[in-house]
Scaffold this motif. Structure first.
Motif, short mmCIF file in Angstrom:
data_model
loop_
_atom_site.label_atom_id
_atom_site.label_comp_id
_atom_site.label_asym_id
_atom_site.label_seq_id
_atom_site.Cartn_x
_atom_site.Cartn_y
_atom_site.Cartn_z
N LEU A 212 -3.94 14.60 8.47
CA LEU A 212 -4.07 14.00 9.92
C LEU A 212 -3.59 12.51 10.00
CD1 LEU A 212 -8.12 14.66 10.02
CD2 LEU A 212 -6.01 15.85 11.09
N TYR B 175 -4.68 9.36 10.83
CA TYR B 175 -5.44 8.38 10.54
C TYR B 175 -5.07 7.60 9.41
CZ TYR B 175 -8.83 11.07 13.46
OH TYR B 175 -9.52 11.69 14.48
N ASN B 176 -4.95 7.97 8.37
CA ASN B 176 -4.60 7.55 7.00
C ASN B 176 -3.20 6.62 7.28
OD1 ASN B 176 -3.25 7.49 3.88
ND2 ASN B 176 -5.53 6.72 4.10
N VAL C 99 -3.77 3.63 9.73
CA VAL C 99 -4.46 2.39 9.35
C VAL C 99 -3.53 1.69 8.36
CG1 VAL C 99 -6.63 1.78 7.52
CG2 VAL C 99 -6.82 3.49 9.37
N GLU D 252 -1.01 -0.25 10.31
CA GLU D 252 -1.39 -1.53 11.05
C GLU D 252 -1.86 -2.47 9.73
OE1 GLU D 252 -1.33 -2.57 13.81
OE2 GLU D 252 -2.89 -3.90 13.80
N VAL E 105 -4.04 1.04 -1.57
CA VAL E 105 -5.05 0.54 -0.43
C VAL E 105 -6.16 1.72 -0.75
CG1 VAL E 105 -5.49 0.36 1.79
CG2 VAL E 105 -3.34 -0.52 0.87
#
Lengths: 135, 135
Positions: B18, B20-21, B24, B27, B73
């Motif tokens: 996906l 999302y990772n 993030v 950003e 992270v």
């Protein structure tokens, strides 16, 4: 928005065969509890560790908690936070468990995500970095 | 402790099918870069997304960066941060890549871990929580 002093919060971790994830979750739980904002603060794990999400939610409901916040302690959304955990939240009070869950207001929080406080922490970690062990 | 203005920082994400990772991570990268502390700020992914850890480290070395910090992270340590990522860091400058890596001082940061700033964020997320979609 429910009153915070009546809320139970469940910190949901990924779960791991190693102890680190559970340890971090339990320490974050302790620190959230220390803030004295919420009535109950629990941990639950999506997989591999116990207690499970279903177990914790059902026990809170049995104990009379009417407002429960499920809080995924994840950095970013992903299949776990958008599919797996919501599925477990729904089944926690489905079927034979519908009775104990009928008066429970269950809400779901967003993951940690992008936040300047995360940026601050990352910069601190860079400053503390060390040579790789074994090199 | 190396001078921060000469450092390259590589934010290392887990990687996911996906988006999302990756979003993030990118950003967070942008926001670390905006602080203006480090010479270069890059992202790399342990798996599934590109660029890979090896690719980013080798390119930074080819560009003449002598001080590189690998920053996982991740919320907590686990097999990925204690085994998989360190292994990739070591192989990035092994064998045929030893020449370009010979003058590089590579350090490895700890994951985010337990921090009162994470506790602050979690409490904010609880206050913003909403009913589960589809209920």
């Amino acid at each position: 928005m429910v009153k915070e002093e009546d809320m139970a919060v469940v910190l949901i971790g990924h779960g791991s065969k190693l102890a680190y994830n559970k340890e971090v979750l339990e320490e974050l739980r302790r620190r959230v509890e220390l803030r004295g904002i919420f009535k109950e603060v629990k941990v639950a794990f999506m997989q591999l560790n116990s207690p499970s999400i279903e177990e914790v939610l059902r026990n809170l409901a049995k104990d009379g908690m009417k407002k429960i916040v499920a809080l995924p302690v994840f950095l970013a959304n992903g299949a776990h936070t958008t599919e797996d955990i919501p599925e477990k939240l729904k089944t926690s009070f489905a079927g034979e468990w519908a009775d104990i869950g009928q008066d429970v207001e269950l809400t779901y929080a967003k993951p940690i995500g992008v936040d300047e406080r995360v940026v601050d922490i990352l910069i601190d970690r860079v400053k503390e970095s060390e040579p790789i062990k074994g090199e």
